[in-house]
Design an enzyme around this catalytic site. Structure first.
Site, PDB file in Angstrom:
ATOM      1  N   VAL A  60      60.235  39.794   6.345  1.00  0.00           N
ATOM      2  CA  VAL A  60      58.969  39.163   5.989  1.00  0.00           C
ATOM      3  C   VAL A  60      58.102  39.740   4.680  1.00  0.00           C
ATOM      4  O   VAL A  60      57.356  39.196   4.029  1.00  0.00           O
ATOM      5  CB  VAL A  60      58.241  38.771   7.239  1.00  0.00           C
ATOM      6  CG1 VAL A  60      58.861  37.873   8.036  1.00  0.00           C
ATOM      7  CG2 VAL A  60      57.706  40.305   7.875  1.00  0.00           C
ATOM      8  N   ASN A  86      54.874  35.528  13.991  1.00  0.00           N
ATOM      9  CA  ASN A  86      55.066  36.261  15.197  1.00  0.00           C
ATOM     10  C   ASN A  86      55.346  37.648  14.826  1.00  0.00           C
ATOM     11  O   ASN A  86      55.014  38.705  15.633  1.00  0.00           O
ATOM     12  CB  ASN A  86      55.764  35.687  16.491  1.00  0.00           C
ATOM     13  CG  ASN A  86      56.077  36.767  17.618  1.00  0.00           C
ATOM     14  OD1 ASN A  86      55.120  36.950  18.475  1.00  0.00           O
ATOM     15  ND2 ASN A  86      57.081  37.239  17.573  1.00  0.00           N
ATOM     16  N   SER A 138      45.430  39.550  17.535  1.00  0.00           N
ATOM     17  CA  SER A 138      45.542  40.345  19.065  1.00  0.00           C
ATOM     18  C   SER A 138      44.226  40.970  19.302  1.00  0.00           C
ATOM     19  O   SER A 138      43.060  40.660  18.616  1.00  0.00           O
ATOM     20  CB  SER A 138      46.216  41.773  18.504  1.00  0.00           C
ATOM     21  OG  SER A 138      46.092  42.775  19.597  1.00  0.00           O
ATOM     22  N   TYR A 151      46.620  48.458  12.440  1.00  0.00           N
ATOM     23  CA  TYR A 151      47.216  47.501  13.338  1.00  0.00           C
ATOM     24  C   TYR A 151      46.061  46.445  13.465  1.00  0.00           C
ATOM     25  O   TYR A 151      45.813  45.186  13.428  1.00  0.00           O
ATOM     26  CB  TYR A 151      47.703  47.878  14.565  1.00  0.00           C
ATOM     27  CG  TYR A 151      48.233  46.649  15.494  1.00  0.00           C
ATOM     28  CD1 TYR A 151      49.412  46.064  15.161  1.00  0.00           C
ATOM     29  CD2 TYR A 151      47.579  46.117  16.648  1.00  0.00           C
ATOM     30  CE1 TYR A 151      49.900  45.094  16.182  1.00  0.00           C
ATOM     31  CE2 TYR A 151      47.993  45.281  17.249  1.00  0.00           C
ATOM     32  CZ  TYR A 151      49.085  44.566  17.071  1.00  0.00           C
ATOM     33  OH  TYR A 151      49.373  43.620  17.995  1.00  0.00           O
ATOM     34  N   ALA A 152      44.863  46.991  13.867  1.00  0.00           N
ATOM     35  CA  ALA A 152      43.680  46.166  14.031  1.00  0.00           C
ATOM     36  C   ALA A 152      43.051  45.631  12.756  1.00  0.00           C
ATOM     37  O   ALA A 152      42.738  44.361  12.904  1.00  0.00           O
ATOM     38  CB  ALA A 152      42.285  47.272  14.647  1.00  0.00           C
ATOM     39  N   ALA A 153      43.272  46.286  11.801  1.00  0.00           N
ATOM     40  CA  ALA A 153      42.843  45.507  10.420  1.00  0.00           C
ATOM     41  C   ALA A 153      43.530  44.490  10.030  1.00  0.00           C
ATOM     42  O   ALA A 153      42.841  43.452   9.875  1.00  0.00           O
ATOM     43  CB  ALA A 153      42.893  46.823   9.280  1.00  0.00           C
ATOM     44  N   LYS A 155      45.326  42.247  12.182  1.00  0.00           N
ATOM     45  CA  LYS A 155      45.011  41.478  13.221  1.00  0.00           C
ATOM     46  C   LYS A 155      43.612  40.768  13.131  1.00  0.00           C
ATOM     47  O   LYS A 155      43.467  39.543  13.486  1.00  0.00           O
ATOM     48  CB  LYS A 155      45.184  41.959  14.653  1.00  0.00           C
ATOM     49  CG  LYS A 155      46.750  42.514  14.853  1.00  0.00           C
ATOM     50  CD  LYS A 155      47.529  41.277  14.635  1.00  0.00           C
ATOM     51  CE  LYS A 155      48.991  41.688  14.933  1.00  0.00           C
ATOM     52  NZ  LYS A 155      50.184  40.758  14.577  1.00  0.00           N
TER      53      LYS A 155
END
Length: 243
Positions: A60, A86, A138, A151-153, A155
């Site tokens: 992707v 996803n 998330s 990851y938090a950025a 999401k």
């Protein structure tokens, strides 16, 4: 059969939450294209799910790969009714130790990949008069998480993209929503030490972790006609950890 004869692309569907979503969609009558980077797991998933599942390998983060994915689906079945973004990866590290490569890899898959897939699918949905886009955020993107700057950025950004696309695409008959899973019993999580799992369960009001099927059921609702007036929303499926 809430998705009877609908055509869905689910990225990252070779295992975990994506696989559970593919399974639920097929149970409800959909034709599902499993779009995943893992060739072996993707083929195994499609074989297990039966004739309504087709695996297409995709990266992707690579625009050309996504273009080929969408072209193949259109060539085989002629339309795309549902896109579930996803696919996602983690490259966890504390901020002071996170490398630029770790940061960029997560952005490329979790954020740019969602942009690629959605932008390639949208013209076909517009031509058909509508469709469903479901993005995976998330709870880490809402309240942050130690060791997950990257990851938090991504999401958190997914929530903003979802709201923006809802404003742009609603007039074209396309519903855009997101799901924000909490702690979920994927294979990766199950490998954690039991004392960590116990601690995770203890902070969830329901006193359990979610299952991939819990999240898949949320995808299913948002993909169905039952959610036709749900738009621009981020649905938290987290056992009320964010309450």
């Amino acid at each position: 059969m809430r998705l009877n004869n609908k055509v869905a692309i689910i990225t990252g569907a070779a295992n975990g939450i994506g696989y559970a979503a593919a399974e639920r969609f097929i149970e409800e009558g959909a034709v599902v294209f499993i779009a995943d980077y893992d060739n072996d797991a993707g083929n195994a998933a499609a074989q297990h799910l039966g004739e309504k599942a087709t695996f297409i390998q995709v990266d992707v983060a690579n625009r050309g790969s996504v273009k080929q994915l969408v072209a193949t689906v259109i060539e085989q079945v002629g339309c795309i009714d549902i896109l579930v973004n996803n696919a996602g990866i983690t490259r966890d590290a504390m901020l002071t130790k996170m490398t630029e490569d770790q940061f960029q890899q997560v952005l490329d898959v979790n954020l740019t990949g969602v942009f690629h897939c959605t932008q390639e699918v949208i013209p076909h949905m517009v031509a058909a008069g509508g469709g469903k886009i479901i993005n995976t955020s998330s709870v880490s993107g809402v309240y942050g998480n130690v060791g997950q700057t990257n990851y938090a950025a991504t999401k958190a950004a997914i929530v903003g993209m979802t709201k923006t696309w809802a404003k742009e695409l609603g007039r074209k008959g396309i519903n855009v929503n997101a799901v924000a899973p909490g702690f979920t019993e994927t294979d990766m999580v199950k490998k954690m030490p039991e004392n960590i799992l116990t601690q995770m369960r203890s902070i969830v009001p329901l006193q359990r972790l979610g299952t991939p099927r819990d999240i898949a059921n949320a995808y299913l609702f948002l993909a169905s006609d039952e959610a036709s007036y749900v738009h621009g929303h981020t649905l938290h499926v987290d056992g009320a950890i964010m309450m």
